[in-house]
Motif scaffolding. Structure first.
Motif, short mmCIF file in Angstrom:
data_model
loop_
_atom_site.label_atom_id
_atom_site.label_comp_id
_atom_site.label_asym_id
_atom_site.label_seq_id
_atom_site.Cartn_x
_atom_site.Cartn_y
_atom_site.Cartn_z
N ILE A 1 65.62 17.57 19.44
CA ILE A 1 66.81 16.76 19.18
C ILE A 1 66.63 15.31 19.63
CG2 ILE A 1 68.21 17.23 21.28
CD1 ILE A 1 69.68 17.61 17.86
N THR B 1 79.63 25.11 17.52
CA THR B 1 80.33 23.86 17.66
C THR B 1 81.28 23.66 16.48
OG1 THR B 1 78.33 22.91 18.64
CG2 THR B 1 79.94 21.38 17.84
N HIS C 1 83.27 21.19 13.85
CA HIS C 1 82.98 19.88 13.24
C HIS C 1 84.30 19.23 12.82
CE1 HIS C 1 81.27 16.67 10.97
NE2 HIS C 1 80.04 17.10 11.20
N ASP D 1 80.65 15.34 22.29
CA ASP D 1 79.32 14.73 22.43
C ASP D 1 79.45 13.28 22.00
OD1 ASP D 1 78.31 17.27 22.91
OD2 ASP D 1 77.38 17.49 20.94
N ILE D 2 78.77 12.38 22.72
CA ILE D 2 78.80 10.95 22.37
C ILE D 2 77.38 10.41 22.38
CG2 ILE D 2 79.56 8.65 23.14
CD1 ILE D 2 82.05 10.05 24.33
N ARG E 1 64.69 9.78 15.41
CA ARG E 1 63.89 10.95 15.07
C ARG E 1 63.20 10.75 13.72
NH1 ARG E 1 62.22 12.02 18.49
NH2 ARG E 1 61.81 14.25 18.38
N1 SAH Z 1 75.98 20.55 15.33
C1 SAH Z 1 76.50 19.81 16.40
C2 SAH Z 1 75.47 19.05 17.19
C3 SAH Z 1 74.16 19.63 17.53
S1 SAH Z 1 73.06 18.54 18.35
C4 SAH Z 1 77.47 18.79 15.86
O1 SAH Z 1 77.39 18.37 14.73
O2 SAH Z 1 78.28 18.34 16.61
C5 SAH Z 1 73.91 18.22 19.85
C6 SAH Z 1 74.20 16.77 20.11
O3 SAH Z 1 73.00 16.06 20.30
C7 SAH Z 1 74.89 16.03 18.99
O4 SAH Z 1 76.26 16.28 18.95
C8 SAH Z 1 74.58 14.59 19.31
O5 SAH Z 1 75.53 14.04 20.18
C9 SAH Z 1 73.24 14.70 20.03
N2 SAH Z 1 72.16 14.17 19.19
C10 SAH Z 1 71.71 14.65 18.03
N3 SAH Z 1 70.71 13.89 17.54
C11 SAH Z 1 70.52 12.88 18.43
C12 SAH Z 1 69.66 11.75 18.49
N4 SAH Z 1 68.79 11.50 17.51
N5 SAH Z 1 69.74 10.94 19.57
C13 SAH Z 1 70.63 11.19 20.55
N6 SAH Z 1 71.47 12.23 20.55
C14 SAH Z 1 71.44 13.06 19.50
#
Ligand code: SAH
Ligand code: SF4
Ligand code: F3S
Length: 474
Positions: A75, A271, A273, A338-339, A374
């Motif tokens: 992630i 989670t 949405h 999540d932020i 990513r």
């Molecule tokens: N399916 C869930 C999230 C899964 S990933 C949703 O949509 O809410 C969990 C958390 O990781 C995400 O909510 C996001 O805040 C964080 N995240 C995902 N990709 C990221 C990235 N490239 N950089 C930083 N945080 C990231």
């Protein structure tokens, strides 16, 4: 501080998993370590189950292992770095025992595919999230002197028929996967690439797994999916019925089916949405006291332009409307989020909008991250990762400070109240105390009585920090 570590990044902490039953000296030993989200932990239980049938027993002692498997997360960059560091630690073990098999499972395996075999010469085997049924064959291939890989993603694998071996020692709370994959393409996110297309699991297998868990003494299940609100059975993505002779099931209905297993079984889910969470789901939560009043509703940003660049499918106003619906339909419902700070092009004003949204919602809890670019994601292809590390860190600190204040205020509101707590076992810090969670998911520690693990007790809350509550059984 423990709380800060927890909220900043769960994905970089590995957890070794072991079965609770007695060790058999003859069996081959599997050491399984999991990183990342709850889905990975849940998948590790499927892996343990598949390999148990093949004669493996899990061990917590890595030096006993014949096979070491790391179930990995992609992630954020630091989640992958942690696994790479871990692999180099295995080098000495490999030198000492050339028969030792080291494998990478999960999202890093899927993202890096065979490159991982070349890149990290220590790795013998890689298996993506939909290839776990193939693990016995892959291990056998390695035994005959080859490197082995299966990273095929599937449109229908849900492991529905596999009864996961429960690796959590406490035996009270279990994760149950209801959907796999994700079709959402948020621009920052690697999950659609590592987990493939979204698919839902047969509701009957979910309900029977929950019944079985209840009969084995479990008192809490958490239904898992990247976007639980898009769970659907016998319904197409366009909302059409696939087979008119069979019943259809949406997420609200599935939740009801699980809640009806027993009023003594707590039901949680993750989670949700914001773009898909319906009032029907909220109404169902309000109807059943055993569906816990707690919703994890990741916002990511409080600014509509940033949300648009993130391809999240909702605006600030839409999100606030969903929060208002929660507060109206389930008064007192706990909300977490999540932020991400410092997403591509995020201005100071856009960041301030996230802070102001936090003030409006008053989250009880939050996971907060710096944006990490990513490979192959929409954001990587379309936008520049142009917010400096320094600014990302500074914004993250501001957000964390605000959240700590809100979490403390939220826990302080519970002072003097009586909360129903499901006892999970002894407190980690003291064997004269027990611990368990409130329906709103806050950990409570209280002096031991003869109350048993897995039972419900009424606890009067007397003290708190921003992370935990203390109290006494009344
Ligand atoms: N399916 C869930 C999230 C899964 S990933 C949703 O949509 O809410 C969990 C958390 O990781 C995400 O909510 C996001 O805040 C964080 N995240 C995902 N990709 C990221 C990235 N490239 N950089 C930083 N945080 C990231
Ligand atoms: Fe990633 Fe978005 Fe899917 Fe969540 S909904 S897993 S953030 S693509
Ligand atoms: Fe990580 Fe994969 Fe979960 S990337 S967060 S382990 S779905």
């Amino acid at each position: 501080m423990e709380y800060q570590n927890k909220i900043i990044d769960e994905s970089v902490q590995g957890t070794a998993l072991e079965l609770s039953h007695e060790l058999n000296a003859e069996a081959k030993k599997l050491y399984l370590e999991s990183y990342g989200c709850q889905m990975n932990f849940s998948d590790s239980e499927v892996v343990a189950s598949i390999l148990e049938r093949d004669g493996y027993q899990t061990t917590r002692n890595i030096d006993d292992a014949d096979v070491i498997l790391l179930n990995t997360c992609s992630i954020r960059e630091n989640a992958e770095q942690r696994v790479r560091n871990r692999l180099t630690e295995f080098k000495i073990k490999k030198d000492r025992n050339p028969q030792l098999v080291v494998g990478i499972l999960g999202c890093m395996a899927e993202r890096l595919k065979k490159n991982l075999l070349d890149e990290e010469k220590l790795v013998d085997l890689i298996a993506g999230p939909d290839a776990y049924r193939d693990l016995p064959n892959l291990i056998e291939e390695v035994g005959s002197g080859q490197k082995a890989a299966n990273v095929l993603l599937s449109r229908d694998e849900t492991y529905a028929d596999i009864s996961p071996v429960r690796l959590d020692q406490k035996g009270i709370s279990a994760f149950v996967t209801i959907t796999r994959g994700c079709d959402n393409m948020c621009s920052f996110c690697v999950v659609p690439f590592t987990r493939g297309r979204e698919r839902s699991r047969d509701p009957q297998t979910i309900v029977s797994e929950c019944k079985h868990l209840f009969d084995s003494g479990y008192r809490e299940v958490t239904l898992l999916g990247q976007n639980v609100d898009s769970y659907r059975w016998n319904i197409t993505a366009k909302g059409e019925i696939k087979n008119p002779e069979l019943p259809t099931t949406n997420f609200a209905q599935l939740m009801e089916m699980v809640a009806l297993v027993s009023p003594e079984l707590r039901v949680r889910f993750s989670t949700s949405h914001p773009k898909d969470m319906t009032d029907e789901v909220l109404t169902m939560m309000a109807k059943y006291p055993n569906i816990c009043p707690y919703i994890h509703l990741p916002v990511q940003s409080g600014n509509s332009d940033v949300l648009y660049r993130m391809n999240r499918g909702y605006s600030r106003e839409w999100y606030i409307d969903r929060i208002e619906a929660i507060k109206r339909i389930i008064p007192g419902c706990a909300i977490s989020t999540d932020i991400i700070t410092g997403f591509c092009g995020e201005t100071d004003q856009e960041h301030k909008d996230t802070l102001s949204l936090m003030d409006i919602v008053q989250y009880d809890f939050a996971y907060m991250f710096k944006y990490s670019e990513r490979p192959k994601t929409l954001a990587e292809r379309r936008f520049k990762d142009d917010v400096s590390e320094e600014i990302k860190a500074q914004r993250l600190n501001e957000i964390i400070d605000k959240q700590l204040a809100h979490s403390l205020a939220s826990n302080q509101r519970l002072l003097g109240t009586i909360q129903e707590v499901l006892i999970e076992g002894e407190s980690k810090r003291s064997n004269s105390h027990l611990c368990g969670r409130t329906p709103s998911n806050v950990m409570v520690v209280f002096p031991k009585t003869d109350a048993k693990k897995g039972s419900y007790v009424q606890v009067k809350i007397t003290e708190c920090t921003s992370a935990t509550l203390k109290g006494e059984i009344v």
